[in-house]
Design an enzyme around this catalytic site. Structure first.
Site, mmCIF file in Angstrom:
data_model
loop_
_atom_site.group_PDB
_atom_site.id
_atom_site.type_symbol
_atom_site.label_atom_id
_atom_site.label_comp_id
_atom_site.label_asym_id
_atom_site.label_seq_id
_atom_site.Cartn_x
_atom_site.Cartn_y
_atom_site.Cartn_z
ATOM 1 C CG ASP A 32 -2.047 0.927 1.168
ATOM 2 O OD1 ASP A 32 -3.195 0.489 1.209
ATOM 3 O OD2 ASP A 32 -1.805 2.155 1.086
ATOM 4 C CG ASN A 88 -12.521 -0.804 4.058
ATOM 5 O OD1 ASN A 88 -12.824 -1.325 5.127
ATOM 6 N ND2 ASN A 88 -11.426 -0.078 3.909
ATOM 7 C CD GLN A 95 -14.927 -0.497 -2.358
ATOM 8 O OE1 GLN A 95 -16.092 -0.707 -2.013
ATOM 9 N NE2 GLN A 95 -14.360 -1.127 -3.364
ATOM 10 C CG HIS A 101 -8.651 -3.036 -2.240
ATOM 11 N ND1 HIS A 101 -9.578 -2.293 -2.949
ATOM 12 C CD2 HIS A 101 -8.455 -2.369 -1.085
ATOM 13 C CE1 HIS A 101 -9.913 -1.221 -2.252
ATOM 14 N NE2 HIS A 101 -9.253 -1.251 -1.101
ATOM 15 C CG HIS A 103 -6.751 -2.989 3.321
ATOM 16 N ND1 HIS A 103 -6.015 -1.843 3.136
ATOM 17 C CD2 HIS A 103 -7.984 -2.718 2.809
ATOM 18 C CE1 HIS A 103 -6.770 -0.922 2.548
ATOM 19 N NE2 HIS A 103 -7.973 -1.432 2.339
HETATM 20 P P1 5GP Z 1 -9.778 1.282 0.644
HETATM 21 O O1 5GP Z 1 -9.910 2.511 1.502
HETATM 22 O O2 5GP Z 1 -10.467 1.440 -0.694
HETATM 23 O O3 5GP Z 1 -10.148 0.014 1.353
HETATM 24 O O4 5GP Z 1 -8.223 1.125 0.380
HETATM 25 C C1 5GP Z 1 -7.540 1.721 -0.677
HETATM 26 C C2 5GP Z 1 -6.054 1.644 -0.339
HETATM 27 O O5 5GP Z 1 -5.329 1.769 -1.539
HETATM 28 C C3 5GP Z 1 -5.584 2.728 0.603
HETATM 29 O O6 5GP Z 1 -4.978 2.125 1.742
HETATM 30 C C4 5GP Z 1 -4.575 3.534 -0.231
HETATM 31 O O7 5GP Z 1 -3.470 3.939 0.512
HETATM 32 C C5 5GP Z 1 -4.176 2.533 -1.297
HETATM 33 N N1 5GP Z 1 -3.850 3.121 -2.594
HETATM 34 C C6 5GP Z 1 -4.588 4.040 -3.286
HETATM 35 N N2 5GP Z 1 -4.014 4.307 -4.478
HETATM 36 C C7 5GP Z 1 -2.894 3.525 -4.537
HETATM 37 C C8 5GP Z 1 -1.893 3.357 -5.543
HETATM 38 O O8 5GP Z 1 -1.887 3.980 -6.600
HETATM 39 N N3 5GP Z 1 -0.900 2.445 -5.262
HETATM 40 C C9 5GP Z 1 -0.863 1.737 -4.094
HETATM 41 N N4 5GP Z 1 0.158 0.870 -3.916
HETATM 42 N N5 5GP Z 1 -1.795 1.884 -3.123
HETATM 43 C C10 5GP Z 1 -2.790 2.770 -3.356
#
Ligand code: 5GP
Ligand code: ZN
Length: 139
Positions: A32, A88, A95, A101, A103
């Site tokens: 991440d 999420n 999300q 995805h 985590h």
């Molecule tokens: P969500 O909040 O949708 O469950 O998690 C999205 C996650 O993706 C966040 O922890 C954020 O830091 C990560 N993230 C968002 N854009 C990128 C990216 O371009 N590359 C990587 N490696 N992580 C990302």
């Protein structure tokens, strides 16, 4: 199936570089960009699914075994004491990227307190009523 506008489709399929820890024909596992702890990883299917409700059964069946494998590797190599699996679904649930995805978040002794909620007192009648509401959509 890919979504041309989705950043995780591009990352999962190698069009955008990422710190990759694992790859097979179905998944890429990356670090991440905004880690909650050192080693925070994301399991990305190579096909586009908006969230867990859209995930096909074949892909879904592979996610947990892969998460366990990644978590075990983290414990072995990073020295974390445990790990959280967080997933999420929907904006209100946190999300921010609408490509499924999972985590995998390493947890270290004395590390930050994350993935936490405050327990509310429950009423038995209300619990029974809520259980019936959910059950009604499952039958
Ligand atoms: P969500 O909040 O949708 O469950 O998690 C999205 C996650 O993706 C966040 O922890 C954020 O830091 C990560 N993230 C968002 N854009 C990128 C990216 O371009 N590359 C990587 N490696 N992580 C990302
Ligand atoms: Zn996508």
């Amino acid at each position: 199936m890919k979504d041309e506008t989705c950043i995780f489709c591009k990352i999962a399929n190698g069009e955008i570089p990422s710190a990759t820890v694992y790859e097979d024909s179905d998944f890429r596992v990356i670090l991440d960009l905004g880690p909650a702890t050192e080693g925070h990883a994301l399991i990305l299917p190579k096909n586009h699914f908006k969230d867990v409700c859209e995930l096909d059964e074949e892909t879904a069946a592979k996610v947990l075994p892969l998460a366990a494998k990644i978590g075990a590797a983290m414990k072995k190599t990073l020295g974390c004491a445990g790990f959280n699996l967080v997933q999420n679904n929907g904006e209100e649930a946190g999300q921010t990227v609408f490509h499924f995805h999972m985590h995998v978040i390493p947890r270290y002794q004395g590390g930050p307190s994350i993935v936490k909620w405050e327990c509310q007192p429950a009423n038995a009648d209300k619990l029974a009523q809520t259980a019936e509401q959910i059950k009604s959509a499952l039958s």
